[in-house]
Write a protein that holds these residues in place. Sequence first.
Motif, PDB file in Angstrom:
ATOM      1  N   ILE A   4      38.333  28.792  30.797  1.00  0.00           N
ATOM      2  CA  ILE A   4      37.011  29.074  31.364  1.00  0.00           C
ATOM      3  C   ILE A   4      37.117  29.382  32.855  1.00  0.00           C
ATOM      4  O   ILE A   4      37.761  28.641  33.601  1.00  0.00           O
ATOM      5  CB  ILE A   4      36.062  27.870  31.132  1.00  0.00           C
ATOM      6  CG1 ILE A   4      35.997  27.568  29.623  1.00  0.00           C
ATOM      7  CG2 ILE A   4      34.678  28.128  31.699  1.00  0.00           C
ATOM      8  CD1 ILE A   4      35.242  26.302  29.259  1.00  0.00           C
ATOM      9  N   THR A   5      36.482  30.468  33.272  1.00  0.00           N
ATOM     10  CA  THR A   5      36.543  30.905  34.672  1.00  0.00           C
ATOM     11  C   THR A   5      35.137  31.217  35.185  1.00  0.00           C
ATOM     12  O   THR A   5      34.318  31.759  34.445  1.00  0.00           O
ATOM     13  CB  THR A   5      37.425  32.165  34.798  1.00  0.00           C
ATOM     14  OG1 THR A   5      38.647  31.912  34.146  1.00  0.00           O
ATOM     15  CG2 THR A   5      37.712  32.506  36.240  1.00  0.00           C
ATOM     16  N   THR A   6      34.898  30.877  36.444  1.00  0.00           N
ATOM     17  CA  THR A   6      33.583  31.067  37.053  1.00  0.00           C
ATOM     18  C   THR A   6      33.667  31.956  38.292  1.00  0.00           C
ATOM     19  O   THR A   6      34.641  31.889  39.036  1.00  0.00           O
ATOM     20  CB  THR A   6      33.004  29.676  37.407  1.00  0.00           C
ATOM     21  OG1 THR A   6      32.802  28.970  36.187  1.00  0.00           O
ATOM     22  CG2 THR A   6      31.675  29.773  38.113  1.00  0.00           C
ATOM     23  N   THR A  31      25.874  32.930  39.302  1.00  0.00           N
ATOM     24  CA  THR A  31      27.150  32.362  38.859  1.00  0.00           C
ATOM     25  C   THR A  31      27.424  32.816  37.433  1.00  0.00           C
ATOM     26  O   THR A  31      26.607  32.585  36.536  1.00  0.00           O
ATOM     27  CB  THR A  31      27.109  30.816  38.941  1.00  0.00           C
ATOM     28  OG1 THR A  31      26.823  30.458  40.295  1.00  0.00           O
ATOM     29  CG2 THR A  31      28.450  30.207  38.543  1.00  0.00           C
ATOM     30  N   THR A  33      29.997  32.743  34.218  1.00  0.00           N
ATOM     31  CA  THR A  33      31.096  31.994  33.597  1.00  0.00           C
ATOM     32  C   THR A  33      31.574  32.751  32.365  1.00  0.00           C
ATOM     33  O   THR A  33      30.762  33.124  31.512  1.00  0.00           O
ATOM     34  CB  THR A  33      30.625  30.572  33.210  1.00  0.00           C
ATOM     35  OG1 THR A  33      30.120  29.955  34.387  1.00  0.00           O
ATOM     36  CG2 THR A  33      31.769  29.738  32.657  1.00  0.00           C
ATOM     37  N   GLU A  35      34.222  32.596  29.135  1.00  0.00           N
ATOM     38  CA  GLU A  35      35.102  31.747  28.332  1.00  0.00           C
ATOM     39  C   GLU A  35      35.960  32.640  27.432  1.00  0.00           C
ATOM     40  O   GLU A  35      35.443  33.453  26.678  1.00  0.00           O
ATOM     41  CB  GLU A  35      34.257  30.776  27.481  1.00  0.00           C
ATOM     42  CG  GLU A  35      33.362  29.912  28.368  1.00  0.00           C
ATOM     43  CD  GLU A  35      32.616  28.811  27.634  1.00  0.00           C
ATOM     44  OE1 GLU A  35      33.061  28.397  26.536  1.00  0.00           O
ATOM     45  OE2 GLU A  35      31.580  28.369  28.178  1.00  0.00           O
TER      46      GLU A  35
END
Length: 188
Positions: A4-6, A31, A33, A35
């Motif tokens: 997971i990256t934001t 923001t 996100t 996955e």
Amino acid sequence: MRSITTFDLQYAHRFYGFKGEAQYLHGHTGTLTIEVEDSVNMGVNMVFPCNEIQKTAWNILKNFDHALILREDDPLLPAILGVYEQQGIRNGAPQNTMKGEAFKTELATAYPECRVVVTKETMTVEGMIKIVYELLKDKLNIAKITFTSGVNAATCDFTVNRTQDRCPLCGIALTTEGVCPKCGYRKK
Ligand SMILES: [Zn+2]
Ligand SMILES: [Zn+2]
């Protein structure tokens, strides 16, 4: 499993034709996100290195950061481009260096030279998820995208039915020839 990256995205937009405050031009820090789903790559014990997801996605997402996002039929679009033209910054400026890779899909077109993204639909949080999925679905095994901006948030799950061949030494996706573009590993 999932990696997971934001990302943070600062942008300006408005909802053209919307009967509310959002019909006026305004800005947000959103923001996003992403996955990514796959098997755990046993060599590195990861699904996918998050910094590599960042690099792949940011190359495209940079277009939305410090950008103006307007719908294709919004009359603000020709008005703003006209001012940029008069100022001589419509086709770029030496100080505009953080540019993403230009793109054009069914849903959105990026003009990195003047930091504008033109969308087919109103750029709500739901709209952004559709645009981002379209842009990145072939590059990453996206299982879910969440986007929050101010008090608005939306999320969408996507079905992943493939696995990506990844390097057992550094974890990144192998080319179609089975070579790691980062460390040179070759699949036997
Ligand atoms: Zn807004
Ligand atoms: Zn490698």
